[in-house]
Design a protein around this motif. Sequence first.
Motif, mmCIF file in Angstrom:
data_model
loop_
_atom_site.group_PDB
_atom_site.id
_atom_site.type_symbol
_atom_site.label_atom_id
_atom_site.label_comp_id
_atom_site.label_asym_id
_atom_site.label_seq_id
_atom_site.Cartn_x
_atom_site.Cartn_y
_atom_site.Cartn_z
ATOM 1 N N ARG A 194 0.779 -1.261 -0.228
ATOM 2 C CA ARG A 194 -0.037 0.119 -0.035
ATOM 3 C C ARG A 194 0.785 1.345 0.018
ATOM 4 N NH1 ARG A 194 -4.954 -2.653 3.055
ATOM 5 N NH2 ARG A 194 -5.685 -3.289 0.999
ATOM 6 N N ALA A 195 2.162 1.033 0.509
ATOM 7 C CA ALA A 195 2.935 2.406 0.796
ATOM 8 C C ALA A 195 3.488 2.557 -0.880
ATOM 9 C CB ALA A 195 4.198 2.210 1.609
ATOM 10 N N LEU A 196 3.344 1.560 -1.804
ATOM 11 C CA LEU A 196 3.833 1.961 -3.046
ATOM 12 C C LEU A 196 2.589 2.521 -3.933
ATOM 13 C CD1 LEU A 196 5.772 -1.220 -3.783
ATOM 14 C CD2 LEU A 196 6.842 1.078 -2.926
ATOM 15 N N GLU A 197 1.472 2.716 -3.467
ATOM 16 C CA GLU A 197 0.351 2.838 -4.152
ATOM 17 C C GLU A 197 0.388 4.362 -4.677
ATOM 18 O OE1 GLU A 197 -2.982 2.112 -1.857
ATOM 19 O OE2 GLU A 197 -2.849 0.021 -2.454
ATOM 20 N N GLY A 205 -6.801 0.630 -5.184
ATOM 21 C CA GLY A 205 -5.258 0.390 -4.606
ATOM 22 C C GLY A 205 -4.740 -0.522 -5.264
ATOM 23 N N LEU A 206 -3.495 -1.093 -4.848
ATOM 24 C CA LEU A 206 -2.889 -2.132 -5.183
ATOM 25 C C LEU A 206 -3.218 -3.581 -4.960
ATOM 26 C CD1 LEU A 206 0.882 -0.709 -5.773
ATOM 27 C CD2 LEU A 206 -0.678 -1.535 -7.532
ATOM 28 N N VAL A 207 -3.809 -3.465 -3.712
ATOM 29 C CA VAL A 207 -4.366 -4.760 -3.036
ATOM 30 C C VAL A 207 -5.737 -4.579 -2.844
ATOM 31 C CG1 VAL A 207 -4.065 -6.187 -1.281
ATOM 32 C CG2 VAL A 207 -2.216 -4.807 -1.562
ATOM 33 N N SER A 208 -6.315 -5.650 -3.693
ATOM 34 C CA SER A 208 -8.037 -5.448 -3.326
ATOM 35 C C SER A 208 -8.440 -6.070 -2.249
ATOM 36 C CB SER A 208 -8.596 -6.167 -4.556
ATOM 37 O OG SER A 208 -7.867 -5.893 -5.925
ATOM 38 N N ASP A 209 -9.352 -5.527 -1.715
ATOM 39 C CA ASP A 209 -10.267 -5.862 -0.477
ATOM 40 C C ASP A 209 -10.984 -7.240 -0.900
ATOM 41 O OD1 ASP A 209 -10.829 -4.426 2.093
ATOM 42 O OD2 ASP A 209 -12.620 -5.245 1.461
ATOM 43 N N ALA A 210 -10.937 -8.269 -0.139
ATOM 44 C CA ALA A 210 -11.539 -9.919 -0.414
ATOM 45 C C ALA A 210 -12.806 -9.382 -0.690
ATOM 46 C CB ALA A 210 -11.106 -10.620 0.808
ATOM 47 N N SER A 425 3.456 2.629 -10.895
ATOM 48 C CA SER A 425 3.766 2.685 -9.434
ATOM 49 C C SER A 425 4.905 1.635 -9.614
ATOM 50 C CB SER A 425 2.689 2.087 -8.913
ATOM 51 O OG SER A 425 2.292 0.820 -9.593
ATOM 52 N N ARG A 426 5.701 1.606 -8.355
ATOM 53 C CA ARG A 426 6.953 0.672 -8.558
ATOM 54 C C ARG A 426 6.434 -0.780 -8.482
ATOM 55 N NH1 ARG A 426 12.019 1.934 -4.987
ATOM 56 N NH2 ARG A 426 11.398 4.306 -4.310
ATOM 57 N N PRO A 427 7.013 -1.833 -8.985
ATOM 58 C CA PRO A 427 6.448 -2.953 -9.216
ATOM 59 C C PRO A 427 6.514 -3.845 -7.942
ATOM 60 C CG PRO A 427 8.889 -2.906 -10.190
ATOM 61 C CD PRO A 427 8.219 -1.660 -9.759
ATOM 62 N N PRO A 429 6.549 -7.104 -5.380
ATOM 63 C CA PRO A 429 7.056 -8.403 -5.863
ATOM 64 C C PRO A 429 5.995 -9.452 -6.317
ATOM 65 C CG PRO A 429 6.894 -8.203 -3.193
ATOM 66 C CD PRO A 429 6.197 -6.932 -4.251
ATOM 67 N N GLY A 430 6.557 -10.387 -7.244
ATOM 68 C CA GLY A 430 5.541 -11.571 -7.715
ATOM 69 C C GLY A 430 5.834 -11.339 -9.150
ATOM 70 N N GLU A 431 5.247 -12.620 -9.633
ATOM 71 C CA GLU A 431 5.534 -13.081 -11.232
ATOM 72 C C GLU A 431 4.587 -12.514 -12.148
ATOM 73 O OE1 GLU A 431 8.396 -15.379 -12.350
ATOM 74 O OE2 GLU A 431 8.798 -14.172 -10.353
ATOM 75 N N ASP A 432 3.208 -12.228 -11.221
ATOM 76 C CA ASP A 432 2.064 -12.083 -12.018
ATOM 77 C C ASP A 432 1.161 -10.848 -11.335
ATOM 78 O OD1 ASP A 432 -0.241 -12.325 -13.534
ATOM 79 O OD2 ASP A 432 -0.939 -14.380 -12.541
ATOM 80 N N VAL A 433 1.690 -9.708 -11.504
ATOM 81 C CA VAL A 433 1.175 -8.643 -10.656
ATOM 82 C C VAL A 433 0.854 -7.413 -11.511
ATOM 83 C CG1 VAL A 433 1.328 -7.470 -8.453
ATOM 84 C CG2 VAL A 433 2.475 -9.538 -8.789
ATOM 85 N N TRP A 434 0.008 -6.738 -11.325
ATOM 86 C CA TRP A 434 -0.541 -5.615 -11.904
ATOM 87 C C TRP A 434 0.329 -4.328 -11.582
ATOM 88 C CZ3 TRP A 434 -6.586 -4.480 -10.138
ATOM 89 C CH2 TRP A 434 -6.206 -4.287 -8.817
ATOM 90 N N ARG A 435 0.097 -3.062 -12.093
ATOM 91 C CA ARG A 435 0.823 -1.859 -11.584
ATOM 92 C C ARG A 435 -0.094 -0.865 -11.914
ATOM 93 N NH1 ARG A 435 6.938 -1.798 -14.200
ATOM 94 N NH2 ARG A 435 7.235 0.053 -12.689
#
Length: 484
Positions: A194-197, A205-210, A425-427, A429-435
């Motif tokens: 979230r600090a990278l958003e 945001g970069l992490v979706s709420d479940a 946004s800075r990438p 970590p992960g192989e399969d992640v949006w920006r």
Amino acid sequence: MVSGVIRREALSALLAGLAGLAGSYAVAGATPAFVGAPVSAFVVRAMPGSVVAVSIVYLGSLGTKLGFLFSLALTAVGLGALSLLGFAAGRRVGYPHVAAILACVLGWLVTAGLTGAPLLALGAGVPMGVAVAGFERWGPAAAPATDEARRRLVVGLGSVAGFGVVAYLLGRGRGGDVGGIGEPSARARIDAARALELDVEGLPGLVSDAEEFYEVDISLVNPTVEAADWRLTVTGAVDTEVTLTYDELTAMPAEHRFVTLRCVGDSLNGPQLDNALWTGVPLGDCLDMATPRGEHVVLRAVDGYDVGFPLAALRTAFLAYRMNGEPLPRKHGHPARALVPGHWGEVNVKWVTEIEVVDEPVDGYWERRGWHGTGPVNTVAKLWAEERDGDRVRVAGHAYAGTRGVSRVEVSIDGGDTWTDARLSRPLPGEDVWRQWVHEYDHPGERHEVVVRAVDGEGVVQPQGDPNPFPRGASGWVTKTIEG
Ligand SMILES: Nc1nc2c(c(=O)[nH]1)N[C@H]1C(S)=C(S)[C@@H](COP(=O)(O)O)O[C@H]1N2
Ligand SMILES: [Mo]
């Protein structure tokens, strides 16, 4: 003279603090009942988010190890300060047992308060009391003569070091919970992400709420599967059939991964694209236990859903049982689901119970209905937010290209004639992640078309294809009219 006493006591108190730290580890291991756990959580929280993010994202486990060592030192100093209070009180009332009792009680109280585990907190308090009593009588705190002091200090250090080794061996045997301590928790990783958003009003945001994470199901009512009843079996063309229970799954070394999902049915600028932090185990390991003999797999689930795809894709896949640090919600596949990097959402089977290895490709639920949703995702840049402040316009969104990654996002404010690079946004970590991307510009004073397109990690520009999702996913560029 007095300052000499204080110095000797301070040193003894620090050793007693180390004994408390070691004792706590001996009884609790790497669990939340260890006094170092809440301190390291506090350190992570107290550090500026961007420092944590950069250390987790760029230093990886080294950053967290350094942070954890710092937290341990801080804990020892804190427990040492409590022991020092004990020495001071003992000296004041002239009754040395008071020092030991006070150090023990304070160490126990503070540890219990921090960890919420009063019984195990004795593991910190008792060694502190014993150390203070011993040092007061025979150790460094009680040796005014220089040579004698040095000798007693060496003996004191030696005893604490010896106790430390025993405590380490005892504590290690107690194991730890998911991720262990020193490894960042799911919470810390999400905070770091979230600090990278990018900070744009209305931009997700970069992490979706479940709760808000998109959902696609074939049935109206989701299955309810108890973790205790769940089994995953690897069947078909295998040397040994493998059955995995939930307890066995969660006892395996866990990993946390950010993975983004997109449904093949998502419209070009639609909302069926989300990202979460998942906790689970590599599926390749489960597969190896079975020794597969075919080149394809069919995954099946409790709701009657199935999907077939090449076995190779499962090699890098993940079997997740937690989402954003919580048990997998029912609607996202409780108790476990597959996550296959870079492929369309449909291969990420929820409530998964069977992996059948087969020789020939098999069509799954959606393929039998004409979709081609089992391969790698299309590159996409979404335009999800628009902010206007006087003459300044900011447009922003998310870009995703599966395992190819997003290297650039280009924006045109003249309908596609000229292009400028957006800020990303800075990438994560992960192989399969949006920006995320954002572009800010001066309003040209008239109605205009903003167009956006992503460039994947292989340098391929998002093509201008067919925006109809059926049958292989929408492609083309998102455009938006901005009023004059
Ligand atoms: N068992 C089962 N797994 C499933 C589905 C389903 O209906 N049943 N839907 C698939 C589709 S089409 C997508 S896009 C993703 C969506 O996952 P989500 O609902 O957790 O976002 O799950 C896939 N896995
Ligand atoms: Mo989907």
